[in-house]
Design a protein around this motif. Structure first.
Motif, PDB file in Angstrom:
ATOM      1  N   ASP A  57      75.368  29.910  31.995  1.00 43.65           N
ATOM      2  CA  ASP A  57      76.243  28.730  32.229  1.00 43.65           C
ATOM      3  C   ASP A  57      77.254  29.282  33.243  1.00 43.65           C
ATOM      4  O   ASP A  57      77.813  28.141  33.845  1.00 43.65           O
ATOM      5  CB  ASP A  57      76.543  27.894  30.920  1.00 43.65           C
ATOM      6  CG  ASP A  57      77.417  29.080  30.114  1.00 43.65           C
ATOM      7  OD1 ASP A  57      77.059  30.188  29.863  1.00 43.65           O
ATOM      8  OD2 ASP A  57      78.724  28.627  29.940  1.00 43.65           O
ATOM      9  N   LEU A  59      77.532  30.380  35.875  1.00 47.14           N
ATOM     10  CA  LEU A  59      77.132  30.600  37.354  1.00 47.14           C
ATOM     11  C   LEU A  59      77.570  29.192  37.982  1.00 47.14           C
ATOM     12  O   LEU A  59      77.788  29.159  39.136  1.00 47.14           O
ATOM     13  CB  LEU A  59      75.689  30.617  37.511  1.00 47.14           C
ATOM     14  CG  LEU A  59      75.188  32.243  37.108  1.00 47.14           C
ATOM     15  CD1 LEU A  59      73.716  32.058  37.248  1.00 47.14           C
ATOM     16  CD2 LEU A  59      75.810  32.897  38.042  1.00 47.14           C
ATOM     17  N   ALA A  60      77.624  27.972  37.326  1.00 52.93           N
ATOM     18  CA  ALA A  60      78.223  26.667  37.695  1.00 52.93           C
ATOM     19  C   ALA A  60      79.721  26.569  37.724  1.00 52.93           C
ATOM     20  O   ALA A  60      80.050  25.772  38.571  1.00 52.93           O
ATOM     21  CB  ALA A  60      77.519  25.667  36.988  1.00 52.93           C
ATOM     22  N   ARG A  61      80.232  27.610  37.115  1.00 53.02           N
ATOM     23  CA  ARG A  61      81.900  27.408  37.212  1.00 53.02           C
ATOM     24  C   ARG A  61      82.428  27.941  38.575  1.00 53.02           C
ATOM     25  O   ARG A  61      81.721  28.752  39.262  1.00 53.02           O
ATOM     26  CB  ARG A  61      82.410  28.080  36.124  1.00 53.02           C
ATOM     27  CG  ARG A  61      82.279  27.106  34.773  1.00 53.02           C
ATOM     28  CD  ARG A  61      83.303  28.097  33.586  1.00 53.02           C
ATOM     29  NE  ARG A  61      82.255  28.461  32.564  1.00 53.02           N
ATOM     30  CZ  ARG A  61      82.615  29.529  32.218  1.00 53.02           C
ATOM     31  NH1 ARG A  61      83.765  30.397  32.449  1.00 53.02           N
ATOM     32  NH2 ARG A  61      81.527  30.068  31.279  1.00 53.02           N
ATOM     33  N   HIS A  78      84.367  27.815  45.199  1.00 56.15           N
ATOM     34  CA  HIS A  78      83.087  27.692  45.166  1.00 56.15           C
ATOM     35  C   HIS A  78      82.411  28.455  44.040  1.00 56.15           C
ATOM     36  O   HIS A  78      83.214  29.088  43.356  1.00 56.15           O
ATOM     37  CB  HIS A  78      82.318  28.429  46.287  1.00 56.15           C
ATOM     38  CG  HIS A  78      82.340  27.597  47.585  1.00 56.15           C
ATOM     39  ND1 HIS A  78      83.538  27.162  47.982  1.00 56.15           N
ATOM     40  CD2 HIS A  78      81.449  26.972  48.188  1.00 56.15           C
ATOM     41  CE1 HIS A  78      83.559  26.884  49.269  1.00 56.15           C
ATOM     42  NE2 HIS A  78      82.147  26.552  49.372  1.00 56.15           N
ATOM     43  N   PRO A  79      81.393  27.911  43.277  1.00 52.18           N
ATOM     44  CA  PRO A  79      80.913  28.245  42.143  1.00 52.18           C
ATOM     45  C   PRO A  79      80.395  29.703  42.331  1.00 52.18           C
ATOM     46  O   PRO A  79      80.061  30.404  43.295  1.00 52.18           O
ATOM     47  CB  PRO A  79      79.612  27.345  41.937  1.00 52.18           C
ATOM     48  CG  PRO A  79      79.151  26.805  43.027  1.00 52.18           C
ATOM     49  CD  PRO A  79      80.567  26.719  43.671  1.00 52.18           C
ATOM     50  N   TYR A  80      80.316  30.477  41.137  1.00 51.93           N
ATOM     51  CA  TYR A  80      79.790  31.861  40.934  1.00 51.93           C
ATOM     52  C   TYR A  80      78.362  32.027  41.710  1.00 51.93           C
ATOM     53  O   TYR A  80      78.355  33.126  42.301  1.00 51.93           O
ATOM     54  CB  TYR A  80      79.621  32.286  39.438  1.00 51.93           C
ATOM     55  CG  TYR A  80      80.917  32.725  39.100  1.00 51.93           C
ATOM     56  CD1 TYR A  80      81.310  34.139  39.318  1.00 51.93           C
ATOM     57  CD2 TYR A  80      81.535  32.156  38.035  1.00 51.93           C
ATOM     58  CE1 TYR A  80      82.601  34.593  38.962  1.00 51.93           C
ATOM     59  CE2 TYR A  80      82.870  32.515  37.559  1.00 51.93           C
ATOM     60  CZ  TYR A  80      83.364  33.724  37.800  1.00 51.93           C
ATOM     61  OH  TYR A  80      84.386  34.165  37.341  1.00 51.93           O
ATOM     62  N   TRP A  81      77.671  31.102  41.477  1.00 52.62           N
ATOM     63  CA  TRP A  81      76.126  31.401  42.100  1.00 52.62           C
ATOM     64  C   TRP A  81      76.208  31.230  43.581  1.00 52.62           C
ATOM     65  O   TRP A  81      75.438  32.289  44.170  1.00 52.62           O
ATOM     66  CB  TRP A  81      75.200  30.337  41.527  1.00 52.62           C
ATOM     67  CG  TRP A  81      75.441  28.967  42.010  1.00 52.62           C
ATOM     68  CD1 TRP A  81      76.011  27.843  41.269  1.00 52.62           C
ATOM     69  CD2 TRP A  81      74.825  28.309  43.349  1.00 52.62           C
ATOM     70  NE1 TRP A  81      76.045  26.713  42.211  1.00 52.62           N
ATOM     71  CE2 TRP A  81      75.139  27.100  43.446  1.00 52.62           C
ATOM     72  CE3 TRP A  81      74.087  28.919  44.371  1.00 52.62           C
ATOM     73  CZ2 TRP A  81      74.737  25.919  44.255  1.00 52.62           C
ATOM     74  CZ3 TRP A  81      73.694  28.036  45.449  1.00 52.62           C
ATOM     75  CH2 TRP A  81      74.228  26.682  45.478  1.00 52.62           C
ATOM     76  N   GLN A  82      77.190  30.819  44.211  1.00 57.12           N
ATOM     77  CA  GLN A  82      77.390  30.926  45.551  1.00 57.12           C
ATOM     78  C   GLN A  82      78.010  32.388  46.001  1.00 57.12           C
ATOM     79  O   GLN A  82      77.462  32.733  47.094  1.00 57.12           O
ATOM     80  CB  GLN A  82      77.978  29.713  46.054  1.00 57.12           C
ATOM     81  CG  GLN A  82      77.382  28.536  46.361  1.00 57.12           C
ATOM     82  CD  GLN A  82      78.050  27.478  47.058  1.00 57.12           C
ATOM     83  OE1 GLN A  82      79.150  27.795  47.900  1.00 57.12           O
ATOM     84  NE2 GLN A  82      77.594  26.178  47.179  1.00 57.12           N
TER      85      GLN A  82
END
Lengths: 391, 367
Positions: A57, A59-61, A78-82
């Protein structure tokens, strides 16, 4: 009277290979399952005790850290996944450009080992021996020190025309995007189609008449001529953003960071030494008689190389060459040592900030596993194409 | 009738000499105009570059450990950094007064390695010597016996650590690799599957991520309160990593054994293990000796990666030595060149040895 084969007797004693096989496999599966269960249990327990949260979860933070270089705009909101995506593109950028560079350099060096010129032979040998026998990490560190300390500061940057090389990296002019470029692109596409059609026609003519036509230079000329034509139609836009020497840094224009250059050069130069050896072994593996036979039926030196010797050498070259490409990709993870933000270094930062060790390392492993698999699938496909066509 | 007089054809000129120094130069440097041009270009570049490199590295270099002399404009390489820091580079953070211990231990280890490479020592009792010398190595390094003070493994570093990691992981990875290679060709599907998954998983990821796992995540996998020294964990990581690559090399050798060999062995009534040990492995291993040695060289170089997980072997010890001293920090490149030379020496010796051993194992085939 029909002959009967003797009845197959299942022999379930310890002397039966089938039974022993089953027992061994049963124990192997049991041992592995027990091991996994034990490790997973320990991990669960430890995470509970230490209060470590798990799951993807995070990844979206928002990531909360900046990245030195990325192909598109990224900041700490920008979020972690980026962030991971930026790392992935950085890794792929180094890997792809590195593979191209290392192939060119490695093939030149490998062929150079067969030169009739003793000086060229010697130089290629010295290159291979030196760069192969020093750890790649050390070479990366050396390049990094060279780019960040041995080079002059931005104010005294080395210049070559519009190029600037300094501690700040390499700056170069970049073209300004205009609609005219789109015409150039259309031209290139049309040229590619034309070149492809010409090649097919020329090959058919060759098979019909036996008169060879250029299958390489003419299509290449067509491609570029059409591209240039399209570009001219679009009004021949040629505006560049040229870097200028500022007070503290080189401003404007495109630039490559010293980290990127150190990783790229270090990896390409190191891997090229191995590629050179692979190419040399491949060429050596082609029997001498093949070249002599080609000469006997009247093929020129180049034709003999291109049509007879190279295709046979490629079969030996491709599998180990794939390994070298994979090694280069995996070695790009060493970029973490000099601060180039590749996927490993991003994962490291994310790990330190969130404490999700299992997840972060899993992402890294997944990234490399996929790239490795993709590369080897592509190279296997190429290998099948290059393999001997047998009945 | 015309009288024909005998007129001999003019003698052909003697062929160009191809022997001797002049002949060698003619054929190898100026064979035709292309080679000649290449010689001029490459030779010109060399003549331009080499004197500059020589001047920087030798003529204008500073050899004394004096950093003020190194900062003078126009000075070449500053080898003083090596003269000043060589103890730290080679032995890492090992306590200064006790550094004779890693020195003795390293020399012992190097002697052992050199001995293991010679034919006279290829006997069963070599194993005993290995055990004895390894015990001595650890006793010297770790201490706590014979009145030696105890030095924790986190103080170990430099060349002894590099050599320890390399030699132990090579010796441990080899048997694992043989077992895995046999497993990948086994007739039992479960065992084949496990071996394949292991090899492909490990070969798909970079060594760094394996090292990160070993050093950061391993404690998470173990029961509470159970811990293993980080040195051992990293060693296990490198070993498992190297074993996967080595297994593929050995599998290549196994694949090259003609089927008739196995069938002949079965006809003689040899069991699976007898067949593998007496018939298959000796032939398979002999075939892939060059690749195995290449793997060992790669493993030796890969030990430099443990720097990233904070074990200070040669590369890490150098960074530590120079980063901690602002006076010497600008001369890192010279330090790197120094350890590059150490790595080069070891790897080059190993590759020369590989040529020799290749000849040894192929003696049976020589005619």
């Amino acid at each position: 009277m029909s002959r009967k084969s003797p009845p197959r007797r299942k022999n379930w004693t310890w002397r039966s290979q089938a039974l022993r096989g089953l027992v061994y496999q049963f124990f192997a599966i049991g041992a592995v399952a027990l091991g996994v269960w034990w490790l997973a249990g320990n991990t669960m327990h430890n995470m509970q005790v230490r209060g470590i949260q798990s799951g993807f979860d995070f990844l979206a933070r928002p990531a909360g850290f900046d990245i030195g270089e990325s192909l598109y705009a990224f900041d700490s909101n920008h979020p972690y996944w980026q962030a991971f995506l930026v790392g992935l593109t950085n890794t792929l950028r180094v890997a792809v450009i590195g593979i191209i560079l290392t192939t060119v350099l490695g093939v030149l060096l490998g062929v150079g080992r067969f030169s009739r010129n003793a000086l060229v032979r010697g130089l290629c040998y010295a290159y291979v021996e030196f760069f192969r026998n020093v750890p790649v990490l050390l070479q990366l560190l050396m390049w990094y020190v060279f780019f960040t300390e041995a080079l002059p500061a931005a104010a005294q940057a080395w210049t070559l025309g519009p190029l600037f090389l300094s501690k700040g990296g390499l700056s170069f002019p970049i073209p300004v995007w205009e609609t005219g470029h789109l015409w150039g692109l259309y031209g290139l596409i049309a040229g590619a189609a034309l070149a492809f059609a010409y090649r097919r026609w020329a090959f058919r003519r060759f098979e019909a008449t036996g008169r060879p036509r250029s299958l390489f230079w003419v299509p290449l000329g067509l491609l570029f001529a059409m591209g240039a034509l399209g570009w001219a139609t679009g009004g021949a836009p040629a505006h560049f953003v040229v870097p200028v020497r500022g007070e503290f840094a080189i401003e404007e224009g495109g630039s490559l960071t010293p980290e990127f250059m150190a990783v790229l050069l270090g990896l390409s130069i190191y891997t090229a030494a191995f590629v050179a050896e692979v190419v040399r072994a491949g060429i050596q593996s082609v029997a001498r008689g093949q070249g002599e036979a080609a000469a006997a039926i009247g093929l020129s030196q180049t034709q003999s190389m291109r049509l007879v010797q190279l295709p046979q050498a490629l079969r030996v070259i491709i599998p180990p060459l794939t390994n070298q490409y994979l090694n280069l990709t995996k070695n790009s993870s060493l970029a973490v040592a000099i601060g180039y933000p590749d996927v490993v270094s991003i994962a490291n930062t994310a790990l330190n900030q969130t404490g999700r060790a299992v997840e972060c390392i899993a992402i890294v492993m997944l990234v490399y596993l996929t790239t490795s698999l993709a590369t080897s699938i592509f190279m296997n496909w190429y290998n099948v194409r290059a393999a001997i066509k047998e009945r | 009738m015309n009288a024909t007089t005998f007129e001999p054809v003019a003698a052909r000129p003697a062929p160009v000499r191809t022997a001797g120094a002049a002949g060698w130069i003619r054929t190898n440097l100026f064979g035709d105009w292309k080679t000649g041009l290449m010689t001029l270009l490459a030779g010109g570049a060399l003549l331009y570059v080499l004197p500059q490199v020589f001047g920087w590295a030798v003529l204008r270099a500073v050899w004394l450990p004096d950093y003020n002399a190194c900062r003078v404009e126009g000075v070449g390489a500053c080898w003083g950094v090596v003269a000043e820091k060589y103890r730290f580079i080679i032995f890492g953070r090992y306590p200064y007064e006790e550094q004779w211990r890693p020195l003795v231990a390293t020399v012992l280890m190097l002697c052992l390695l050199a001995a293991s490479c010679t034919r006279a020592f290829w006997r069963p009792w070599l194993v005993l010597i290995w055990v004895a010398i390894l015990a001595a190595f650890f006793a010297l390094m770790y201490g706590n016996v014979f009145g030696l003070s105890r030095i924790e493994t986190d103080r170990w570093g430099g060349l002894p650590l590099t050599i320890l990691l390399a030699s132990l992981s090579i010796t441990l990875a080899f048997p694992i690799a043989v077992a895995v290679a046999l497993g990948r060709r086994s007739g039992l599907p479960a065992i084949r599957a496990f071996c394949t998954i292991y090899v492909e998983l490990i070969r798909g990821v970079p060594l760094i991520s394996v090292l990160f796992m070993a050093s950061f995540m391993f404690p998470l996998f173990m029961p509470e309160g159970f811990s293993i020294d980080v040195l051992i964990r990293v060693l296990a990581g490198i070993t498992l990593f190297a074993a996967a690559y080595l297994a593929e090399v050995i599998r290549g050798g196994l694949q090259a054994i003609p089927k008739g060999q196995l069938e002949a062995a079965a006809t003689l009534g040899l069991s699976y293990w007898q067949t593998q040990i007496k018939i298959v492995l000796p032939q398979a291993l002999a075939m892939v000796v060059p690749s195995i040695m290449n793997n060992f060289i790669g493993l030796f170089k890969d030990t430099s990666l443990v720097t990233i997980v904070s074990l200070y072997e040669l590369t890490g010890a150098l960074s530590l030595a120079i980063n901690s001293d602002a006076n010497w920090r600008p001369f890192k490149l010279e330090g790197y060149l120094f350890i590059a030379m150490i790595y080069f020496t070891f790897c080059f010796l190993m590759s020369r040895y590989s040529l020799w051993i290749e000849k040894q194992v192929n003696k049976g085939k020589a005619r």
